[in-house]
Each structure stands twice: as C-alpha cells, then as structure tokens.
Design an enzyme around this catalytic site. Structure first.
Site, PDB file in Angstrom:
ATOM      1  N   VAL A 180     -35.608  32.386 -16.484  1.00  0.00           N
ATOM      2  CA  VAL A 180     -35.546  32.862 -15.101  1.00  0.00           C
ATOM      3  C   VAL A 180     -36.191  34.238 -14.907  1.00  0.00           C
ATOM      4  O   VAL A 180     -36.530  34.606 -13.783  1.00  0.00           O
ATOM      5  CB  VAL A 180     -34.063  32.901 -14.635  1.00  0.00           C
ATOM      6  N   TYR A 181     -36.397  34.994 -15.971  1.00  0.00           N
ATOM      7  CA  TYR A 181     -36.912  36.355 -15.821  1.00  0.00           C
ATOM      8  C   TYR A 181     -38.335  36.357 -15.268  1.00  0.00           C
ATOM      9  O   TYR A 181     -39.246  35.767 -15.866  1.00  0.00           O
ATOM     10  CB  TYR A 181     -36.886  37.108 -17.146  1.00  0.00           C
ATOM     11  N   SER A 182     -38.510  37.044 -14.138  1.00  0.00           N
ATOM     12  CA  SER A 182     -39.814  37.120 -13.467  1.00  0.00           C
ATOM     13  C   SER A 182     -40.410  35.731 -13.291  1.00  0.00           C
ATOM     14  O   SER A 182     -41.621  35.527 -13.442  1.00  0.00           O
ATOM     15  CB  SER A 182     -40.776  38.038 -14.222  1.00  0.00           C
ATOM     16  N   ASN A 183     -39.533  34.758 -13.008  1.00  0.00           N
ATOM     17  CA  ASN A 183     -39.968  33.384 -12.732  1.00  0.00           C
ATOM     18  C   ASN A 183     -40.787  32.783 -13.868  1.00  0.00           C
ATOM     19  O   ASN A 183     -41.767  32.062 -13.635  1.00  0.00           O
ATOM     20  CB  ASN A 183     -40.767  33.353 -11.423  1.00  0.00           C
ATOM     21  N   GLY A 184     -40.405  33.077 -15.090  1.00  0.00           N
ATOM     22  CA  GLY A 184     -41.086  32.546 -16.263  1.00  0.00           C
ATOM     23  C   GLY A 184     -42.156  33.465 -16.832  1.00  0.00           C
ATOM     24  O   GLY A 184     -42.623  33.245 -17.952  1.00  0.00           O
TER      25      GLY A 184
END
Length: 341
Positions: A74-78
């Site tokens: 989920v971090y920075s949308n992948g």
C-alpha cells in the site's frame, strides 16, 4: 557528561545484528521502513522521497551495515516496493526483505483485507514490484475481521510451503487476544506461525507494554516496532504552543491525530532535557531507549534524508543506565489504544 557514543565509531563494523526470533534470519538492530519512499506526487504520501533520494538512503544503509528493509503493497500505491526492487537489483541476497498485505490497494471490495484472492494477487504484485521470487518476511498489515483466521493462515501457509514465495510470516498491530488466537490456530491446525510482531511502540506510546509485549516475550516472538520516533514527534522539532508548519504535519493525518497533546509534550521535553545532557539528539535518545527494551529486535526507522539515517544509526552505540530509562519514562501517561486501525 561523557558522551555515551563510542568515540571511534566505525559504522560498517559496529552496526549490531541479532537473530530475528525463530526465523534464523540475521538482521541489523535497525530496519529501514520504506513507507518514506515514493515521491512528492504519491497520493497520500506526498512527504516521501523519490527514487534517487531513496536509493541514496538504501546505499548508505547497506554501507552502514543495515541489511533489513520493510515495505508494504500500500505504500505510495506500490511505488515504494518498486523503488526498493529497482534499488536492490543485483544485490537482493545481501538483504532481508519484508513487505505487508491487507490494507486497501484499490477501490473494489476485493482490493483489501486478507481473503485468499486479495492475498495471492497482491503477493504476486509485490514480488513483481520487488523484482524477486521470494520475500523473507510476509506480514499481515492489520487484522481482518471479515476473514476467519483459519483461512488467512491457510493461504499464508500455502505461500510458504507450496508456492515457496515466502520464507516466514509475521503480523502487525492487533489486540493481544487476536495474536494469541492466531498462534493457537497455527499450532492446532499445523499451519505456519507468525514469527514476528510489528507493533506501534515508542517512548510516547507505551500501551503495548500492558499485554502484547509480555505475550510476545513469553512466546519468543521478536518485536519490530513501527513509528519509533512518533512519526517525527520525538525528534523535538515540534514545540508546545507553536503551530506546526512541516510538510508532513500538513499531509499526515496520523501524525496530527496521534500526538500533540499536553502529556505528549511532557514526554518530549524530558527527552530533550536528557538528550542535551548526554550530547545526543532527541531522535538518537528516543531510539536508544527503544533498543534497550525487552523483546525489541529491530525498530523500523523511516528517514527521508541520508543525514537522518546517519544520525539514527549512531543510536545503536548508545548505552543507557536503568536510572536513565526511569527518568525518560517518568512523564508518561496512559493513552487510548492507537494504531490498530
């Protein structure tokens, strides 16, 4: 007073390592939390560093002897996973790589949680992003109230034993009764056990000391605390009765919502007082305090600059007396439970 740092400090030689519980993995006493990787245009993560700065931090971390990196789908949308994978190309086997699954990664109903479909799809996506065929530690990001723990553990066990895409599984913030239920279920059904606990724990948030930490210690499960500096609050940059103006404060709703109460400033002001006496920064002292706590294996730090990384790495050489620990802990007051959401 004498500076508790070793005077002739050699970063590469002196970075301490520990065995991560029953995994057998040898990890540095500090883990790089890659939530700080992404870039200023990452939705919801606009305070993060782009690829070039992130790679510089990873290169410097490895040079300092840090071999443990933690990210999430989920971090920075992948994008965080993509940065880590690209930056580690050609040296994947030099590090211990961890990622997480469970938080929303899309708008659809199957783009969240720990159901079989979401976990298996996102594991494939994470492996592609990280440019690897396996992760050393695959962690559930939060408890899934909609999926039975038996189903969750069955899916994760297949990822380890059948797919061989995961070496070990771990968990993150939850209630102690939930973690006990998960471990009991694994033992009862012969599934893989959660080998680590990544929990919310720092000098200004110590509610985990009530149940989760004693339970983990009794079970031999090592702790990898997240937010060891309170999302920057324990750096001392924020002052009582002064309106914050940092980019992260403006963007990060969790920073604004979890700290900045009068009792929080009582803790950070005591931290600053003791740090000044010892010739340390508040960040170094807050991290050193955590490294002295029972059960803690490798706190997850999230630097956004190389200079911050180098500062924090020195905390592993700080030695605190019992009287120092007591003095730092004295101002603490109970908090509502934070971080399980």
């Amino acid at each position: 007073m004498t500076n508790p740092l070793t005077e002739a400090w050699e970063p590469r030689a002196s970075m301490r390592h520990t065995t991560l519980g029953s995994t057998g993995l040898k990890v540095s006493r500090l883990c790089i939390g890659c939530m700080s990787f992404g870039g200023p245009d990452a939705r919801g993560f606009g305070w993060t560093a782009g690829y070039d700065d992130s790679k510089k931090m990873m290169d410097r971390a490895i040079d300092l002897g840090i071999n443990f990196f933690d990210t999430a789908d989920v971090y920075s949308n992948g994008r965080s996973e993509q940065i880590v994978g690209k930056a580690l190309k050609g040296r994947r086997n030099q590090v211990v790589l961890a990622t997480k699954v469970g938080l929303p990664t899309g708008e659809g109903p199957d783009e969240r949680g720990l159901g079989r479909k979401h976990v298996r799809r996102n594991l494939r996506r994470s492996l592609a992003n990280l440019q690897t065929d396996r992760v050393d530690l695959y962690q559930i990001h939060r408890w899934d109230y909609d999926t039975p723990i038996e189903e969750v553990l069955k899916t994760l066990t297949e990822a380890v034993r059948k797919d061989e895409a995961v070496d070990h599984i771990g968990a993150s913030s939850m209630w102690a009764w939930q973690f006990e239920k998960a471990l009991h279920t694994s033992d009862r059904l012969g599934f893989e056990r959660f080998k680590t606990m990544q929990n919310h724990y720092n000098l200004d948030y110590r509610e985990e000391e009530r149940e989760m930490i004693p339970f983990c210690v009794s079970e031999g499960v090592p702790l990898m605390p997240w937010s060891p500096l309170g999302r920057g609050f324990l750096t001392g940059r924020y002052k009582r009765n002064v309106k914050p103006s940092s980019p992260r404060y403006k963007i990060d709703v969790y920073l604004r919502g979890r700290y900045f109460k009068p009792e929080d400033f009582d803790v950070v002001e005591r931290l600053e007082e003791v740090a000044k006496e010892k010739g340390l920064t508040p960040s170094q002292l807050a991290l050193a305090w955590l490294l002295h706590k029972k059960g803690v294996a490798s706190p997850i730090i999230g630097p956004t600059k190389v200079e911050q990384l180098e500062e924090l790495a020195e905390a592993t050489d700080v030695h605190l007396k019992a009287s120092d620990m007591k003095r730092l802990e004295e101002p603490y007051r109970p908090h509502p439970v934070l971080g399980h959401e």
